[in-house]
Structure formats: structure tokens, C-alpha cells
Write a protein that holds these residues in place. Structure first.
Motif, PDB file in Angstrom:
ATOM      1  N   MET A   1      54.183  54.034  14.756  1.00  0.00           N
ATOM      2  CA  MET A   1      54.544  53.582  16.093  1.00  0.00           C
ATOM      3  C   MET A   1      56.036  53.340  16.156  1.00  0.00           C
ATOM      4  N   GLY A   2      56.787  54.421  16.267  1.00  0.00           N
ATOM      5  CA  GLY A   2      58.226  54.282  16.256  1.00  0.00           C
ATOM      6  C   GLY A   2      58.771  53.977  17.624  1.00  0.00           C
ATOM      7  N   ASN A   3      58.521  52.773  18.143  1.00  0.00           N
ATOM      8  CA  ASN A   3      59.020  52.390  19.448  1.00  0.00           C
ATOM      9  C   ASN A   3      59.495  50.953  19.410  1.00  0.00           C
ATOM     10  N   ILE A   4      59.792  50.406  20.599  1.00  0.00           N
ATOM     11  CA  ILE A   4      60.358  49.062  20.655  1.00  0.00           C
ATOM     12  C   ILE A   4      59.390  48.007  20.132  1.00  0.00           C
ATOM     13  N   TYR A   5      58.081  48.216  20.302  1.00  0.00           N
ATOM     14  CA  TYR A   5      57.117  47.225  19.828  1.00  0.00           C
ATOM     15  C   TYR A   5      57.134  47.136  18.304  1.00  0.00           C
ATOM     16  N   ASP A   6      57.276  48.271  17.684  1.00  0.00           N
ATOM     17  CA  ASP A   6      57.409  48.321  16.230  1.00  0.00           C
ATOM     18  C   ASP A   6      58.635  47.537  15.784  1.00  0.00           C
ATOM     19  N   GLY A   7      59.752  47.755  16.500  1.00  0.00           N
ATOM     20  CA  GLY A   7      60.990  47.043  16.167  1.00  0.00           C
ATOM     21  C   GLY A   7      60.874  45.555  16.380  1.00  0.00           C
ATOM     22  N   VAL A   8      60.206  45.147  17.452  1.00  0.00           N
ATOM     23  CA  VAL A   8      60.007  43.724  17.731  1.00  0.00           C
ATOM     24  C   VAL A   8      59.190  43.076  16.615  1.00  0.00           C
ATOM     25  N   PHE A   9      58.125  43.765  16.200  1.00  0.00           N
ATOM     26  CA  PHE A   9      57.270  43.235  15.134  1.00  0.00           C
ATOM     27  C   PHE A   9      58.055  43.054  13.842  1.00  0.00           C
ATOM     28  N   ARG A  10      58.824  44.060  13.477  1.00  0.00           N
ATOM     29  CA  ARG A  10      59.605  43.968  12.237  1.00  0.00           C
ATOM     30  C   ARG A  10      60.686  42.893  12.336  1.00  0.00           C
ATOM     31  N   THR A  11      61.302  42.787  13.515  1.00  0.00           N
ATOM     32  CA  THR A  11      62.389  41.810  13.683  1.00  0.00           C
ATOM     33  C   THR A  11      61.878  40.386  13.544  1.00  0.00           C
ATOM     34  N   ILE A  12      60.797  40.059  14.254  1.00  0.00           N
ATOM     35  CA  ILE A  12      60.307  38.677  14.194  1.00  0.00           C
ATOM     36  C   ILE A  12      59.772  38.358  12.805  1.00  0.00           C
ATOM     37  N   LEU A  13      59.209  39.352  12.135  1.00  0.00           N
ATOM     38  CA  LEU A  13      58.693  39.123  10.792  1.00  0.00           C
ATOM     39  C   LEU A  13      59.815  38.884   9.791  1.00  0.00           C
ATOM     40  N   TYR A 171      52.113  38.770  23.993  1.00  0.00           N
ATOM     41  CA  TYR A 171      51.082  38.183  24.851  1.00  0.00           C
ATOM     42  C   TYR A 171      50.974  38.921  26.186  1.00  0.00           C
ATOM     43  N   ILE A 172      52.057  39.488  26.667  1.00  0.00           N
ATOM     44  CA  ILE A 172      52.063  40.196  27.948  1.00  0.00           C
ATOM     45  C   ILE A 172      51.051  41.341  27.961  1.00  0.00           C
ATOM     46  N   PHE A 173      50.685  41.869  26.787  1.00  0.00           N
ATOM     47  CA  PHE A 173      49.701  42.951  26.727  1.00  0.00           C
ATOM     48  C   PHE A 173      48.352  42.520  27.312  1.00  0.00           C
ATOM     49  N   SER A 174      48.034  41.231  27.233  1.00  0.00           N
ATOM     50  CA  SER A 174      46.754  40.756  27.763  1.00  0.00           C
ATOM     51  C   SER A 174      46.703  40.842  29.285  1.00  0.00           C
ATOM     52  N   HIS A 175      47.867  41.007  29.917  1.00  0.00           N
ATOM     53  CA  HIS A 175      47.939  41.111  31.376  1.00  0.00           C
ATOM     54  C   HIS A 175      48.194  42.541  31.847  1.00  0.00           C
ATOM     55  N   GLU A 176      48.339  43.465  30.934  1.00  0.00           N
ATOM     56  CA  GLU A 176      48.796  44.814  31.296  1.00  0.00           C
ATOM     57  C   GLU A 176      47.896  45.490  32.336  1.00  0.00           C
ATOM     58  N   ASN A 225      61.153  38.907  25.918  1.00  0.00           N
ATOM     59  CA  ASN A 225      61.844  39.559  27.030  1.00  0.00           C
ATOM     60  C   ASN A 225      61.982  41.059  26.785  1.00  0.00           C
ATOM     61  N   ASP A 226      62.268  41.448  25.552  1.00  0.00           N
ATOM     62  CA  ASP A 226      62.387  42.879  25.218  1.00  0.00           C
ATOM     63  C   ASP A 226      61.071  43.609  25.488  1.00  0.00           C
ATOM     64  N   VAL A 227      59.966  43.000  25.071  1.00  0.00           N
ATOM     65  CA  VAL A 227      58.654  43.630  25.276  1.00  0.00           C
ATOM     66  C   VAL A 227      58.321  43.708  26.760  1.00  0.00           C
ATOM     67  N   ILE A 228      58.600  42.635  27.482  1.00  0.00           N
ATOM     68  CA  ILE A 228      58.326  42.615  28.931  1.00  0.00           C
ATOM     69  C   ILE A 228      59.116  43.705  29.642  1.00  0.00           C
ATOM     70  N   GLY A 241      60.712  39.464  37.879  1.00  0.00           N
ATOM     71  CA  GLY A 241      60.178  38.109  37.982  1.00  0.00           C
ATOM     72  C   GLY A 241      60.068  37.412  36.642  1.00  0.00           C
ATOM     73  N   ILE A 242      59.411  38.056  35.684  1.00  0.00           N
ATOM     74  CA  ILE A 242      59.254  37.449  34.362  1.00  0.00           C
ATOM     75  C   ILE A 242      60.554  37.566  33.574  1.00  0.00           C
ATOM     76  N   GLY A 243      61.259  38.677  33.773  1.00  0.00           N
ATOM     77  CA  GLY A 243      62.526  38.871  33.061  1.00  0.00           C
ATOM     78  C   GLY A 243      63.547  37.811  33.394  1.00  0.00           C
ATOM     79  N   ASP A 244      63.599  37.403  34.663  1.00  0.00           N
ATOM     80  CA  ASP A 244      64.548  36.364  35.064  1.00  0.00           C
ATOM     81  C   ASP A 244      64.217  35.035  34.401  1.00  0.00           C
ATOM     82  N   ILE A 245      62.916  34.747  34.277  1.00  0.00           N
ATOM     83  CA  ILE A 245      62.498  33.498  33.632  1.00  0.00           C
ATOM     84  C   ILE A 245      62.917  33.485  32.167  1.00  0.00           C
TER      85      ILE A 245
END
Length: 314
Positions: A1-13, A171-176, A225-228, A241-245
Motif C-alpha cells: 500500500m504505497g500511499n499516504i495511509y502507509d506513510g501515516v502508519f509508518r510515521t506515527i509508529l 478513525y475517519i474511515f469509519s465515516h467514509e 489531518n493528512d488522512v482527512i 469543515g474537518i480540516g479547519d478544525i
């Protein structure tokens, strides 16, 4: 999964590695306290192929936790539709990890396969509850399960109750599936915004209670925010809306950091001008972002509304 979600997962880990402990406890039913040492290993592995150039494989994670026993783990993050190929990729990774770190004593090769799991960001009807390895050898058959964590099955309350903070950016995936409705229905969008405001409030409380640090909190917010921004590209009202928050929370967090640094520096030097300068720098940075009102900037920076207005006119 070479996309932003992959990068987010690796970064937070990698940046907030202690957050993986509750995830490991949840997936593998471990009882780590969070005080264990975690050692990460290179994610790049090369698969040896006959008559072909070695093929590089990049794993999402490869680390060891030193508790009562030393255990190696390998976690992959996946968002695509299950098609069976991930099981092949997992086995390739696991076998190469085991071989890379194997030991050779005289004529005996000893390899240790890691404890492996998959974090599924999206859940489909075809998404299994587990994967399975069956390895048939001349010496016997080895069979074991690869557990799966389905992010969309975890409520916000469960995430915070179990300290699964590493799941918050996803978590935003639960609302997709409800994005089309949120994008056209202001009331529904406001409910989603309220949920993210509650997330920020809970993160503030965790920081205040010293359960997470300021760096961890900021990283969670930034990656959320990156994932959103990525997942809601086709839904501009949600993105804004969510990005501004989340963007506003980042500015506030950064402002508090600058202000606190200035205050500590001022106190250590015994110079009140240092504190005053830190407040001005905080206000100027928030003004340049254009996300907050004059009143909000005054509250965060500690300056008066009149002082903020003067800085805005410079």
C-alpha cells in the motif's frame, strides 16, 4: 500500500513508538505495560530470485519488544480490497525477516518468524477475521493464524478506553460511507465536526494527565489531518469543515509550544521582555495562518485584542 495511509502508519509508529504497545496488546492479547524497550529494524528487505535481480520489499513495521520475553513483530497496514495476494506478500516479508536475522551454528540454520498481523483500514464483506499460514516441510507441517485488526469496528469510546491512540488518524474511515450525506447535509456535517472537536478535547485531557506527551498529541492531530485531506478529496465541504478544525488545533498547539518556550526562556534569564516577545511571535504566526479570529489569537497568545490589532496592521 504505497500511499499516504502507509506513510501515516509508518510515521506515527516510528515517531510515537510507545503508542504501538496497546495495539499489540489488543491484537495478540499481550500484557505489556508500556515501559518495555522497543527496537526497530530496517524495513527494506531484498527477495532473492534466481536468474533475476533481487527484488526489494518494504515492510510497514519490523520491531522487537523486550518484555519478560523478547518477541519480534511485523504489522502491515492495508486499505485495499482483500484479494489473497497480501497473504503471499506477508509470507515473503516474514520469511525474509526471519532469514535476515537467522543464526548459523556449524551446519544448523535457525530462523525465527515474527508475530505478524494486518491492520485493515477498510472492512469489506470479503475481509476475513484472520489469515492463515500452512507450511508443509519434510519434518512436519506448521500452521498458524495471522490476526487482523479492523479499524472500522472500533468506536471512538473504545479507542480512548483501550488507549488505542494510534488508530485516531484512521478513525475517519469509519465515516467514509456517509461522506456523500455529510457533504450535502450541514446538520450531519456539524455532528461530524462535533465528534472531532471531542477528539481534540480528549487529547488535551490526555496531555494534561500526562498520559501522552505534547509531541504525541501534535503528531496524532497532524496525521489525522493528512488522512482527512486525502480521503475526502472529492468532498470539499468535509475536507474544509474537518480540516479547519484540525488545522486550527495544530496552530494552537504550535502557538502554545512557542509561548511556553519563550516563557521558560524568559524565566531562566530573568527577563520579562523574553516572555513578551514570545507572545508577539505567537500572535504573528497565528495571524499569518489566517485561521483564527482576533479574539482567539488574543486568548492563545496572552496579548490584548488591541495589541493583536496593532500587530495585524504592521
Amino acid at each position: 500500500m504505497g500511499n499516504i495511509y502507509d506513510g501515516v502508519f509508518r510515521t506515527i509508529l516510528n515517531d510515537c513508538r510507545k503508542l504501538i504497545i496497546p495495539i499489540i496488546n489488543e491484537i495478540f492479547e499481550e500484557n505489556y505495560t508500556g515501559n518495555e524497550e522497543i527496537q526497530f529494524f530496517p524495513n527494506e528487505h531484498f527477495i532473492d530470485q534466481q536468474n533475476m535481480a533481487d527484488q526489494e520489499r518494504i515492510t510497514d513495521t519490523n520491531f522487537t519488544i523486550f518484555g519478560k520475553m523478547q518477541k519480534k513483530y511485523h504489522i502491515e497496514c492495508e486499505s485495499s480490497l482483500p484479494d489473497g495476494r497480501i497473504t503471499i506478500r506477508l509470507f515473503e516479508y516474514d520469511a525474509q525477516i526471519a532469514l535476515d536475522e537467522g543464526t548459523l551454528t556449524k551446519e544448523t540454520l535457525t530462523v525465527t518468524f515474527p508475530n505478524t498481523a494486518v491492520l485493515y483500514l477498510r472492512t469489506y464483506k470479503k475481509t476475513p477475521d484472520k489469515l492463515n499460514y500452512v507450511i508443509i516441510t519434510p519434518g512436519g507441517t506448521v500452521q498458524y493464524d495471522i490476526p487482523i485488526m479492523k479499524v472500522q469496528t472500533y468506536s471512538l469510546n473504545t479507542i480512548f478506553e483501550k488507549h488505542l491512540f494510534m488508530l485516531i488518524p484512521f478513525y475517519i474511515f469509519s465515516h467514509e460511507k456517509n461522506f456523500p450525506e455529510y457533504n450535502t447535509n450541514q446538520q450531519k456535517l456539524n455532528e461530524l465536526k462535533a465528534e472531532y472537536q471531542d477528539i481534540l478535547k480528549k487529547l488535551d485531557e490526555l496531555e494534561y494527565q500526562e498520559i501522552i506527551g505534547s509531541f504525541d498529541k501534535r503528531t496524532i492531530i497532524e496525521l489525522s489531518n493528512d488522512v482527512i485531506q486525502e480521503i475526502s478529496q472529492k468532498y470539499k465541504n468535509i475536507q474544509k469543515g474537518i480540516g479547519d478544525i484540525m488545522g486550527g488545533a495544530l496552530i494552537e498547539t504550535e502557538a502554545r509550544t512557542i509561548l511556553n518556550q519563550g516563557i521558560h526562556q524568559g524565566i531562566s534569564q530573568g527577563i520579562s521582555q523574553g516572555i513578551s516577545q514570545a507572545k508577539k511571535e505567537t500572535a504573528i504566526k497565528m495571524l499569518s495562518r489566517g485561521k483564527l479570529t482576533i479574539e482567539e489569537i488574543a486568548e492563545y497568545s496572552g496579548l490584548s485584542i488591541e495589541e493583536i490589532q496593532q500587530l495585524a496592521n504592521l
